[in-house]
Design an enzyme around this catalytic site. Sequence first.
Site, PDB file in Angstrom:
ATOM      1  N   SER A  73      35.465  32.928  31.592  1.00 36.63           N
ATOM      2  CA  SER A  73      34.318  33.703  31.107  1.00 36.63           C
ATOM      3  C   SER A  73      34.145  33.567  29.598  1.00 36.63           C
ATOM      4  O   SER A  73      35.107  33.323  28.857  1.00 36.63           O
ATOM      5  CB  SER A  73      34.491  35.178  31.456  1.00 36.63           C
ATOM      6  OG  SER A  73      34.696  35.334  32.838  1.00 36.63           O
TER       7      SER A  73
HETATM    8  N1  SAH Z   1      37.799  36.066  34.567  1.00 33.22           N
HETATM    9  C1  SAH Z   1      37.959  34.682  34.960  1.00 33.22           C
HETATM   10  C2  SAH Z   1      36.654  34.201  35.557  1.00 33.22           C
HETATM   11  C3  SAH Z   1      36.855  33.170  36.572  1.00 33.22           C
HETATM   12  S1  SAH Z   1      35.369  32.671  37.394  1.00 33.22           S
HETATM   13  C4  SAH Z   1      38.323  33.864  33.746  1.00 33.22           C
HETATM   14  O1  SAH Z   1      37.935  34.257  32.636  1.00 33.22           O
HETATM   15  O2  SAH Z   1      38.955  32.818  33.873  1.00 33.22           O
HETATM   16  C5  SAH Z   1      35.391  33.706  38.840  1.00 33.22           C
HETATM   17  C6  SAH Z   1      36.638  33.651  39.688  1.00 33.22           C
HETATM   18  O3  SAH Z   1      36.397  34.455  40.833  1.00 33.22           O
HETATM   19  C7  SAH Z   1      37.001  32.261  40.208  1.00 33.22           C
HETATM   20  O4  SAH Z   1      38.331  31.968  39.903  1.00 33.22           O
HETATM   21  C8  SAH Z   1      36.784  32.373  41.709  1.00 33.22           C
HETATM   22  O5  SAH Z   1      37.656  31.575  42.460  1.00 33.22           O
HETATM   23  C9  SAH Z   1      37.027  33.841  41.944  1.00 33.22           C
HETATM   24  N2  SAH Z   1      36.451  34.364  43.169  1.00 33.22           N
HETATM   25  C10 SAH Z   1      35.244  34.083  43.716  1.00 33.22           C
HETATM   26  N3  SAH Z   1      35.081  34.754  44.862  1.00 33.22           N
HETATM   27  C11 SAH Z   1      36.216  35.490  45.056  1.00 33.22           C
HETATM   28  C12 SAH Z   1      36.657  36.383  46.070  1.00 33.22           C
HETATM   29  N4  SAH Z   1      35.909  36.688  47.120  1.00 33.22           N
HETATM   30  N5  SAH Z   1      37.867  36.934  45.935  1.00 33.22           N
HETATM   31  C13 SAH Z   1      38.660  36.662  44.860  1.00 33.22           C
HETATM   32  N6  SAH Z   1      38.300  35.829  43.878  1.00 33.22           N
HETATM   33  C14 SAH Z   1      37.093  35.230  43.973  1.00 33.22           C
END
Ligand code: SAH
Length: 225
Positions: A73
């Site tokens: 993010s």
């Molecule tokens: N806060 C993280 C953002 C990652 S992007 C960072 O700064 O790195 C969003 C994340 O949500 C991804 O890793 C994706 O795999 C996860 N995600 C998407 N759907 C999900 C679900 N149903 N349950 C758990 N994680 C999920």
Amino acid sequence: MRKQDDLMRGGIGFTSERTRERLIQRMREEGVTNERVLDVIRLTPRHLFVDEALAHRAYEDTALPIGHNQTISQPFIVAHMSERLLEAGPLDKVLEIGTGSGYQTAILAQLVERVFSVERIKVLQDRAKERLAALNLRNVVFRWGDGWEGWPALAPYNGIIVTAVASEVPQALLDQLAPGGRMVIPVGAVGEVQQLMLIVREEHGFSRRVLASVRFVPLLHGPLA
Ligand code: SAH
């Protein structure tokens, strides 16, 4: 604390203190005021949460790819979400959905007592775990699973933060919010204007407030090995 400081500065030679300070300055200009949040972001080595090839861009205020079609993010969004979550006072139990790189997790771990973080992609979770261990952040527990279900066994939570966009607010997450608890979650569809919402569990029902327009990757269904 000395040791923790050194860990947090890991590779500070790589990215000068000035580069980080510029990022903090930019966040202030965009309206972030919580000094604890700003301090934690200043001290957390974001370059350790991206591929080496992208490390030189780690202190730009932008999302960056982390593989598997996911992104780390944008720092401003991380700050904004953390600030809104903490606005009503300290939090002891926070559920995070979407560990990803573990960056938001690492920020939260330094701001609240305990973080429970759910990720559906196993390899991302494994890498995030290693990074937090390397930074000596030990108040985080990880779960490989589907965030639509939350983490019912350990509910309720005083705070819930979702870092992927949901088509609607998952009912399980509403159910797992403690009385007075706060949830920050992007709601909408991929490729359209999404709204970052603050949802608070009041005595009777929930209050909802739109915080900002945002762009997140989708909250998908089911775990993925
Ligand atoms: N806060 C993280 C953002 C990652 S992007 C960072 O700064 O790195 C969003 C994340 O949500 C991804 O890793 C994706 O795999 C996860 N995600 C998407 N759907 C999900 C679900 N149903 N349950 C758990 N994680 C999920």
